[in-house]
Design a protein around this motif. Structure first.
Motif, mmCIF file in Angstrom:
data_model
loop_
_atom_site.group_PDB
_atom_site.id
_atom_site.type_symbol
_atom_site.label_atom_id
_atom_site.label_comp_id
_atom_site.label_asym_id
_atom_site.label_seq_id
_atom_site.Cartn_x
_atom_site.Cartn_y
_atom_site.Cartn_z
ATOM 1 N N ASN A 2 0.798 -1.213 0.000
ATOM 2 C CA ASN A 2 0.000 0.000 0.000
ATOM 3 C C ASN A 2 0.833 1.265 0.000
ATOM 4 O OD1 ASN A 2 -2.438 -1.368 -0.024
ATOM 5 N ND2 ASN A 2 -2.443 -1.636 2.192
ATOM 6 N N ASP A 3 2.149 1.127 0.087
ATOM 7 C CA ASP A 3 3.006 2.304 0.058
ATOM 8 C C ASP A 3 3.068 2.923 -1.333
ATOM 9 O OD1 ASP A 3 3.750 2.426 2.745
ATOM 10 O OD2 ASP A 3 5.239 0.856 2.487
ATOM 11 N N LEU A 417 2.757 7.800 -3.474
ATOM 12 C CA LEU A 417 3.767 7.184 -2.614
ATOM 13 C C LEU A 417 3.467 7.588 -1.174
ATOM 14 C CD1 LEU A 417 7.058 7.981 -4.607
ATOM 15 C CD2 LEU A 417 5.385 6.177 -5.012
ATOM 16 N N SER A 418 3.507 6.635 -0.262
ATOM 17 C CA SER A 418 3.230 6.966 1.139
ATOM 18 C C SER A 418 4.212 8.012 1.651
ATOM 19 C CB SER A 418 3.296 5.705 1.998
ATOM 20 O OG SER A 418 4.597 5.123 1.922
ATOM 21 N N GLN A 419 5.439 7.924 1.200
ATOM 22 C CA GLN A 419 6.487 8.889 1.505
ATOM 23 C C GLN A 419 7.561 8.715 0.439
ATOM 24 O OE1 GLN A 419 8.569 7.884 5.174
ATOM 25 N NE2 GLN A 419 8.034 5.728 4.911
ATOM 26 N N TRP A 423 12.823 2.906 -0.281
ATOM 27 C CA TRP A 423 11.926 1.790 -0.566
ATOM 28 C C TRP A 423 10.911 2.157 -1.641
ATOM 29 C CZ3 TRP A 423 7.080 -0.309 -0.697
ATOM 30 C CH2 TRP A 423 6.967 -1.690 -0.509
ATOM 31 N N THR A 424 10.222 3.288 -1.463
ATOM 32 C CA THR A 424 9.191 3.659 -2.435
ATOM 33 C C THR A 424 9.806 4.082 -3.764
ATOM 34 O OG1 THR A 424 9.081 5.933 -1.575
ATOM 35 C CG2 THR A 424 7.508 4.332 -0.679
#
Length: 490
Positions: A2-3, A417-419, A423-424
């Motif tokens: 979900n990111d 993007l969650s942040q 990683w993202t």
């Protein structure tokens, strides 16, 4: 995962109308083609010989050996802490991939403030243009004794990077002395090419000279950030394992056959349909983040070089259950969408006018960040903006942009993007790589060569009298002179 979310509601007909939007029926009708392309792509990706032969080895880059990654991380950390400056030389993916990583994963104004870069090297990118002014100015300011040089080139013959490296090498030699080669790393072909030859010659004199890292076989430049960009990530202090973790998670998502579960396949399918059936030939990439500005530039190279092709591919079966591709020159197709890099909110005051009211020949991809590491709040007593966080205003601007486009029947989609993190960002790059490769499959073009890029190089080599130019190329250039009439020069 979900990111990273892909929202394509505004690509659909229920939001932008049947003339400009894709219907579920369109997607269902495309599914047999998608399934066939998936099976073909998977078969090739599971054959190591085919992966290398067809330049599909980028699929495996996020799964590289941990020991190799740790060694690169240690080497980059050593360089980043020892030298005041790193001069990174490369062009195409060897420049855009690194620059996009630095803008996304390092603090803004990284070069300007020692504390922001945690006492690591400043990074300067050169070798990507033949404009003499930036290089001349930069070399006058830098101390060669405090500067490390990385040069990225598969062959060592690309004009821009070779010319700049030739100059920088002499500058380093004059400023450092006999052991200047200890301040150079070449990232190049592991076996062949003039740069590899130079590495071997210099290391024969001194094993500490011209250290090198390999450009892995079967990986094209624009797909190679997870290969040639690793040393740069390590120098600026990014955890490579985190980048790979995000890319691996996305790779698993993008291995699914069902386009309603595979975001890269859905992205490719939607834009394939929007282009060929709805006339959306221009791809606007608009991140709402300063950190993703160069990632948009990188995507433009990825899309333009990969699917902008004159000829479809002709597949030849080989005995090892693999295959080879060649251009089918009997039937030109001139395939591909034209990418344009923009950013929100800056370009809402320029290109957005054309997006909303100009020709309806575009599909807009927006990228938004859900949570920022830093934020700023407007002071109280400032009218309707009072005590609003900049992140709120930016999110509202992206929402407003989507509304403006949708209400004008202009297809658009949003990646959230969650942040913005290693990683993202790793997942985002892999998503775009897979989406672009799969769009090439749907179009039946070779997404991994770039013959159009070679034409300008060949002309330059011809005019510079580079040795060993094939006679066929020389004849082609001589056969097509460009006419110049003084009446048409004002």
């Amino acid at each position: 995962m979900n990111d990273i979310k892909f929202d394509f509601n505004n690509m659909m007909s229920f939001n932008v109308g049947g003339r400009d939007g894709v219907t579920e029926y369109d997607l269902r009708r495309l599914m047999p083609r998608v399934n066939k392309c998936h099976r073909h792509f998977r078969r090739l990706s599971e054959n190591p010989a085919s992966r290398v032969r067809l330049s599909l080895e980028w699929l495996m880059l996020p799964f590289q050996d941990k020991k190799t990654v740790e060694e690169i991380q240690r080497l980059g950390d050593e360089i980043g802490r020892q030298y005041e400056n790193v001069l990174s030389l490369g062009i195409g993916g060897s420049y855009l991939g690194l620059k996009s990583a630095q803008e996304a994963l390092c603090a803004p104004y990284y070069n300007e403030f020692l504390q922001l870069r945690q006492k690591r090297s400043r990074i300067y990118f050169e070798g990507n243009n033949l404009d003499p002014t930036p290089l001349a100015v930069l070399l006058r300011q830098l101390d060669p004794k405090k500067t490390f040089v990385t040069v990225i080139s598969k062959s060592g013959e690309t004009t821009e990077t070779k010319a700049v490296f030739d100059v920088v090498e002499e500058w380093l030699k004059a400023g450092v002395g006999a052991h200047y080669g200890r301040q150079i790393i070449a990232i190049t072909d592991p076996k062949s090419g003039t740069l590899r030859k130079k590495v071997l010659e210099e290391q024969a004199k001194d094993p500490s000279n011209f250290r090198s890292l390999p450009l892995l076989p079967g990986v094209g430049g624009r797909f190679s950030e997870f290969n040639m960009g690793l040393l740069h990530l390590a120098i600026v202090g990014v955890d490579i394992a985190e980048v790979f973790s995000g890319a691996q998670a996305m790779a698993r998502r993008c291995s699914l056959e069902d386009i309603f579960k595979n975001p890269a396949y859905m992205y490719a399918s939607l834009h394939h349909l929007a282009h060929l059936r709805k006339g959306k030939s221009i791809a606007i990439m608009m991140p709402f983040s300063e950190g993703l500005k160069s990632t948009a530039d990188w995507y433009c190279q990825l899309l333009a070089e990969s699917i902008g092709k004159k000829y479809p591919r002709r597949i030849k079966a080989l005995g090892d259950s693999g295959e080879a591709w060649e251009a089918d020159t009997r039937r030109p197709v001139h395939a591909g969408r034209t990418p344009v890099a923009t950013r929100g909110t800056t370009d809402l005051h320029s290109i957005q006018q054309n997006n909303v009211e100009g020709p309806n020949d575009k599909a807009v991809t927006m990228i938004r960040i859900a949570s920022f590491a830093d934020d700023v709040t407007v002071p109280a007593d400032k009218g309707f903006l009072s005590q609003k966080r900049f992140s709120e205003l930016l999110a509202l601007a992206q929402e407003a942009t989507a509304w403006a486009l949708t209400s004008a029947k202009r297809p658009n989609c949003t990646i959230t993007l969650s942040q913005l993190s290693p990683w993202t960002w790793g997942g985002l790059l892999y998503f775009f790589e897979m989406a672009t490769a799969f769009e090439g499959e749907l179009l039946n073009v070779n997404a991994f060569d770039q013959p159009g890029v070679e034409s300008y190089k060949n002309y330059m080599y011809y005019k510079l009298r580079k040795p060993d130019i094939p006679e066929k190329i020389a004849q082609e250039i001589e056969k097509h002179p460009v006419k110049s009439d003084v009446r048409f020069i004002l």
